[in-house]
Design a protein around this motif. Structure first.
Motif, mmCIF file in Angstrom:
data_model
loop_
_atom_site.group_PDB
_atom_site.id
_atom_site.type_symbol
_atom_site.label_atom_id
_atom_site.label_comp_id
_atom_site.label_asym_id
_atom_site.label_seq_id
_atom_site.Cartn_x
_atom_site.Cartn_y
_atom_site.Cartn_z
ATOM 1 N N VAL A 230 -38.664 -9.544 32.062
ATOM 2 C CA VAL A 230 -39.441 -8.303 32.050
ATOM 3 C C VAL A 230 -40.645 -8.417 32.970
ATOM 4 O O VAL A 230 -40.896 -7.551 33.820
ATOM 5 N N ASN A 231 -41.391 -9.513 32.815
ATOM 6 C CA ASN A 231 -42.596 -9.725 33.627
ATOM 7 C C ASN A 231 -42.331 -10.541 34.884
ATOM 8 O O ASN A 231 -43.256 -10.821 35.645
ATOM 9 N N ARG A 232 -41.066 -10.951 35.051
ATOM 10 C CA ARG A 232 -40.668 -11.741 36.223
ATOM 11 C C ARG A 232 -41.566 -12.956 36.385
ATOM 12 O O ARG A 232 -42.295 -13.128 37.366
ATOM 13 N N LYS A 233 -41.443 -13.836 35.396
ATOM 14 C CA LYS A 233 -42.330 -14.986 35.339
ATOM 15 C C LYS A 233 -41.557 -16.215 34.889
ATOM 16 O O LYS A 233 -40.746 -16.144 33.956
ATOM 17 N N LEU A 234 -41.796 -17.336 35.530
ATOM 18 C CA LEU A 234 -41.206 -18.602 35.108
ATOM 19 C C LEU A 234 -41.911 -19.085 33.853
ATOM 20 O O LEU A 234 -43.136 -19.211 33.833
ATOM 21 N N LEU A 235 -41.132 -19.361 32.796
ATOM 22 C CA LEU A 235 -41.722 -19.768 31.519
ATOM 23 C C LEU A 235 -41.760 -21.276 31.332
ATOM 24 O O LEU A 235 -42.542 -21.779 30.526
ATOM 25 N N GLY A 236 -40.898 -22.004 32.030
ATOM 26 C CA GLY A 236 -40.921 -23.458 31.890
ATOM 27 C C GLY A 236 -39.588 -24.087 32.195
ATOM 28 O O GLY A 236 -38.588 -23.410 32.491
ATOM 29 N N TYR A 237 -39.565 -25.444 32.103
ATOM 30 C CA TYR A 237 -38.372 -26.235 32.378
ATOM 31 C C TYR A 237 -37.997 -27.075 31.164
ATOM 32 O O TYR A 237 -38.851 -27.418 30.341
ATOM 33 N N LEU A 238 -36.719 -27.419 31.082
ATOM 34 C CA LEU A 238 -36.241 -28.320 30.035
ATOM 35 C C LEU A 238 -35.333 -29.357 30.676
ATOM 36 O O LEU A 238 -34.300 -29.014 31.276
ATOM 37 N N LYS A 239 -35.704 -30.622 30.560
ATOM 38 C CA LYS A 239 -34.891 -31.711 31.095
ATOM 39 C C LYS A 239 -33.803 -32.053 30.083
ATOM 40 O O LYS A 239 -34.087 -32.298 28.896
ATOM 41 N N LEU A 240 -32.556 -32.071 30.514
ATOM 42 C CA LEU A 240 -31.460 -32.413 29.613
ATOM 43 C C LEU A 240 -31.456 -33.913 29.339
ATOM 44 O O LEU A 240 -31.791 -34.718 30.207
ATOM 45 N N SER A 241 -31.053 -34.282 28.111
ATOM 46 C CA SER A 241 -31.190 -35.671 27.670
ATOM 47 C C SER A 241 -30.363 -36.649 28.483
ATOM 48 O O SER A 241 -30.772 -37.793 28.694
ATOM 49 N N LYS A 242 -29.204 -36.204 28.972
ATOM 50 C CA LYS A 242 -28.345 -37.112 29.721
ATOM 51 C C LYS A 242 -28.619 -37.057 31.219
ATOM 52 O O LYS A 242 -27.992 -37.787 31.985
ATOM 53 N N GLY A 243 -29.545 -36.191 31.633
ATOM 54 C CA GLY A 243 -29.907 -36.120 33.038
ATOM 55 C C GLY A 243 -28.725 -35.860 33.941
ATOM 56 O O GLY A 243 -28.555 -36.522 34.963
ATOM 57 N N GLY A 244 -27.875 -34.912 33.552
ATOM 58 C CA GLY A 244 -26.624 -34.698 34.256
ATOM 59 C C GLY A 244 -26.678 -33.705 35.399
ATOM 60 O O GLY A 244 -27.643 -33.670 36.173
ATOM 61 N N MET A 245 -25.635 -32.871 35.468
ATOM 62 C CA MET A 245 -25.483 -31.907 36.557
ATOM 63 C C MET A 245 -25.030 -30.578 35.955
ATOM 64 O O MET A 245 -23.852 -30.245 35.978
ATOM 65 N N PRO A 246 -25.964 -29.801 35.376
ATOM 66 C CA PRO A 246 -25.599 -28.571 34.683
ATOM 67 C C PRO A 246 -25.008 -27.528 35.617
ATOM 68 O O PRO A 246 -25.506 -27.329 36.733
ATOM 69 N N GLN A 247 -23.958 -26.883 35.160
ATOM 70 C CA GLN A 247 -23.252 -25.884 35.958
ATOM 71 C C GLN A 247 -23.380 -24.501 35.297
ATOM 72 O O GLN A 247 -24.428 -23.909 35.306
ATOM 73 N N VAL A 260 -24.269 -25.115 27.758
ATOM 74 C CA VAL A 260 -24.451 -25.509 29.157
ATOM 75 C C VAL A 260 -23.378 -26.521 29.540
ATOM 76 O O VAL A 260 -23.316 -27.619 28.965
ATOM 77 N N ALA A 261 -22.528 -26.156 30.496
ATOM 78 C CA ALA A 261 -21.517 -27.085 31.007
ATOM 79 C C ALA A 261 -22.179 -28.073 31.947
ATOM 80 O O ALA A 261 -22.923 -27.671 32.847
ATOM 81 N N ASP A 262 -21.920 -29.364 31.749
ATOM 82 C CA ASP A 262 -22.544 -30.381 32.597
ATOM 83 C C ASP A 262 -21.461 -31.249 33.241
ATOM 84 O O ASP A 262 -20.708 -31.935 32.559
ATOM 85 N N MET A 263 -21.412 -31.206 34.562
ATOM 86 C CA MET A 263 -20.338 -31.860 35.312
ATOM 87 C C MET A 263 -20.437 -33.374 35.302
ATOM 88 O O MET A 263 -19.439 -34.071 35.497
ATOM 89 N N HIS A 264 -21.628 -33.924 35.080
ATOM 90 C CA HIS A 264 -21.787 -35.377 35.013
ATOM 91 C C HIS A 264 -21.741 -35.908 33.589
ATOM 92 O O HIS A 264 -21.300 -37.028 33.347
ATOM 93 N N ALA A 265 -22.189 -35.091 32.651
ATOM 94 C CA ALA A 265 -22.172 -35.522 31.243
ATOM 95 C C ALA A 265 -20.802 -35.342 30.608
ATOM 96 O O ALA A 265 -20.562 -35.831 29.496
#
Length: 405
Positions: A230-247, A260-265
Motif C-alpha cells: 500500500v505504502n510501497r515500502k520495504l519492511l525488512g528481510y528474513l534469512k532462511l535457516s539453511k541459507g539456501g536458494m529460495p525460488q 517457500v521452495a528452496d532449490m538448495h535446501a
C-alpha cells in the motif's frame, strides 16, 4: 492496443459483480446481473479488512475458494483453451492445445521471455522479456481471447510480474536491479519503485490475505524480503535457516502461512507472514522450485527440478513432483519424471485434472494427471520457463503464471 481495452456499461457492471464489487450508482438498461456465486449460495462475506478496491475475501480459511474448478468467469470461459509456453533461449512462445497435446501456434516475442503472466483483469497475458544482460527489456501483450500477440511495451528488466490485489498496480520484478517497479496495470507507466538492495535475485512473491503486504524471494541471497504494497515500502528481510536458494513462494489457503521452495535446501520452508518468521521445513526432492495449489485447495504441487545448478543438466534422474497436503504439511505422493527431467514452472488446469509444468532443461512441457501422476512430454522451444494455462478460474489474478483468487 491490447493492454488498453476497457469494459463499459453493462459489461463493466457484470464484471464488477463477478468480483463481488457492487459499483455505487451504476446504471444500465440491461437486466440485472446474475448474483455472484457466494450470494446465490447464501454465503456471508468475511470480515477480513482488505485494502480498498480489493475484491472481498469470501472464505477466510481458503483464499482460493473462488479459483476452484467450475468457477471460470463467463468472459474468460469463451477464450480458447491453450497452454502458453515462453522459451527463454529461442525467444518465442509456443502454444499448445491441451485437448490434443499438440503445438498449434508459435510466435516471436522479446529477448529472454521468462514468464507468461495473466493480468489482474484476466484479459491480457503478458510475456515478460527481461533481455538478460541488456537494457532492452519489454512486455509483450497477448490477447487472451484471440491468443495473438500485440506490440511490445519497453520495460526495464521485467523478470517476473505481479499485480496488487486491488488491481491498481502491476509490480514488475526487476531482478537484476534488486528493485520492484509499480506500474499502471494497462499502460505500464511507472508509478513508483521499491529498492531491495540486500535481495539479490529478487523474483517470486506471495500476497497476504488482505493484500497489505507481499513476501518476495531473494534467490541469490538465501533470504526473503517483505514489502508493504500500500505504502510501497520495504519492511525488512528474513534469512532462511539453511541459507539456501529460495525460488517460488505460495500463500497458503489461510492467507497467512507462506511456503517457500528452496532449490538448495531440497524442500519447502514454512513462514508465518504476519510475524515474518520461519516456522518449519518440509523435505521434498532435489532442486525444489515451483509451487501450485490444487483446485480444491487441499494439496500443493511441488516441482523438484532435479539439480542444484542454475543451468541444467538435461534429463536429471532426480527430477520429480511432490504433492503436499496443506492440512498436515506432509508429502503424500511423489511422481518421478520418467526418463529424468527438469520440472520448473506452470499451473493447474481449470478443472484441476492436469498439472502443466515446463521441462526447463529438456525443452519439453509436461502434462501431468493429478490423480495418477501419469505424464506426457510435449516438445517445445529452447529452455521453456514460466508457462501459463488458459483459461483459469477465479475473479482476478495476482500474476506470476496465473495465481488467481
Amino acid at each position: 492496443m491490447i493492454q488498453n481495452r476497457f469494459l463499459t456499461g453493462a459489461a463493466l457492471v457484470a464484471l464488477l459483480g463477478s468480483l463481488g464489487l457492487a459499483p455505487a450508482q451504476a446504471q444500465t438498461d440491461a437486466p440485472a446481473a446474475a448474483p455472484t456465486p457466494e450470494a446465490a449460495s447464501g454465503r456471508v462475506m468475511s470480515a477480513v479488512q482488505t485494502i480498498p478496491g480489493m475484491p472481498p475475501v469470501v472464505d477466510p480459511s481458503n483464499i482460493y475458494s473462488e479459483a476452484a474448478a467450475g468457477k471460470v468467469r463467463a468472459d474468460v470461459a469463451s477464450d480458447p483453451a491453450r497452454i502458453y509456453v515462453p522459451n527463454l533461449r529461442s525467444n518465442d512462445v509456443y502454444v499448445i492445445d491441451p485437448a490434443t497435446l499438440k503445438v498449434v501456434d508459435r510466435f516471436p516475442v522479446g529477448k529472454s521471455p521468462q514468464h507468461i503472466v495473466p493480468s489482474w483483469d484476466m484479459r491480457t497475458l503478458w510475456a515478460t522479456n527481461n533481455a538478460e544482460g541488456t537494457t532492452q527489456g519489454s512486455l509483450t501483450p497477448i490477447d487472451a481471447h484471440t491468443g495473438k500477440p500485440g506490440a511490445p511495451v519497453p520495460v526495464d528488466d521485467p523478470y517476473n510480474m505481479y499485480f496488487t490485489p486491488d488491481g491498481k498496480s502491476a509490480i514488475v520484478v526487476a531482478e537484476a536491479r534488486r528493485r520492484l517497479d509499480f506500474r499502471d496495470p494497462h499502460t505500464m507507466e511507472l508509478q513508483g519503485s521499491v529498492d531491495a538492495p540486500k535481495c539479490p535475485g529478487i523474483n517470486h512473491a506471495g500476497f497476504s490475505i488482505d493484500g497489505r503486504y507481499a513476501i518476495f524471494t531473494c534467490e541469490f541471497g538465501g533470504m526473503m524480503a517483505k514489502v508493504d504494497t500500500v505504502n510501497r515500502k520495504l519492511l525488512g528481510y528474513l534469512k532462511l535457516s539453511k541459507g539456501g536458494m529460495p525460488q517460488d513462494i505460495l500463500t497458503a489457503p489461510n492467507g497467512k502461512t507462506f511456503y517457500v521452495a528452496d532449490m538448495h535446501a531440497d524442500g519447502v520452508f514454512i513462514l508465518d507472514g504476519d510475524t515474518f518468521t520461519e516456522t518449519g521445513f518440509i523435505p521434498t526432492g532435489v532442486g525444489t522450485h515451483g509451487l501450485y495449489p490444487s483446485r480444491d485447495a487441499k494439496f500443493m504441487y511441488v516441482a523438484n527440478r532435479g539439480s542444484h545448478k542454475v543451468h541444467g543438466p538435461r534429463h536429471s534422474k532426480a527430477g520429480s513432483v511432490s504433492v503436499i497436503e496443506f492440512a498436515t504439511n506432509q508429502v503424500v505422493k511423489t511422481w518421478p519424471i520418467p526418463g529424468g527431467g527438469s520440472p520448473d514452472m506452470g499451473n493447474v488446469s481449470a478443472d484441476g485434472k492436469k498439472l502443466w509444468l515446463s521441462g526447463r532443461f529438456d525443452d519439453v512441457t509436461y502434462a501431468i494427471d493429478t490423480d495418477t501422476g501419469a505424464m506426457t512430454a510435449i516438445p517445445v522451444g529452447a529452455e521453456p520457463h514460466g508457462l501459463t494455462v488458459w483459461p483459469l478460474p477465479g475473479r482476478y489474478s495476482v500474476g506470476h503464471t496465473g495465481i488467481t483468487r
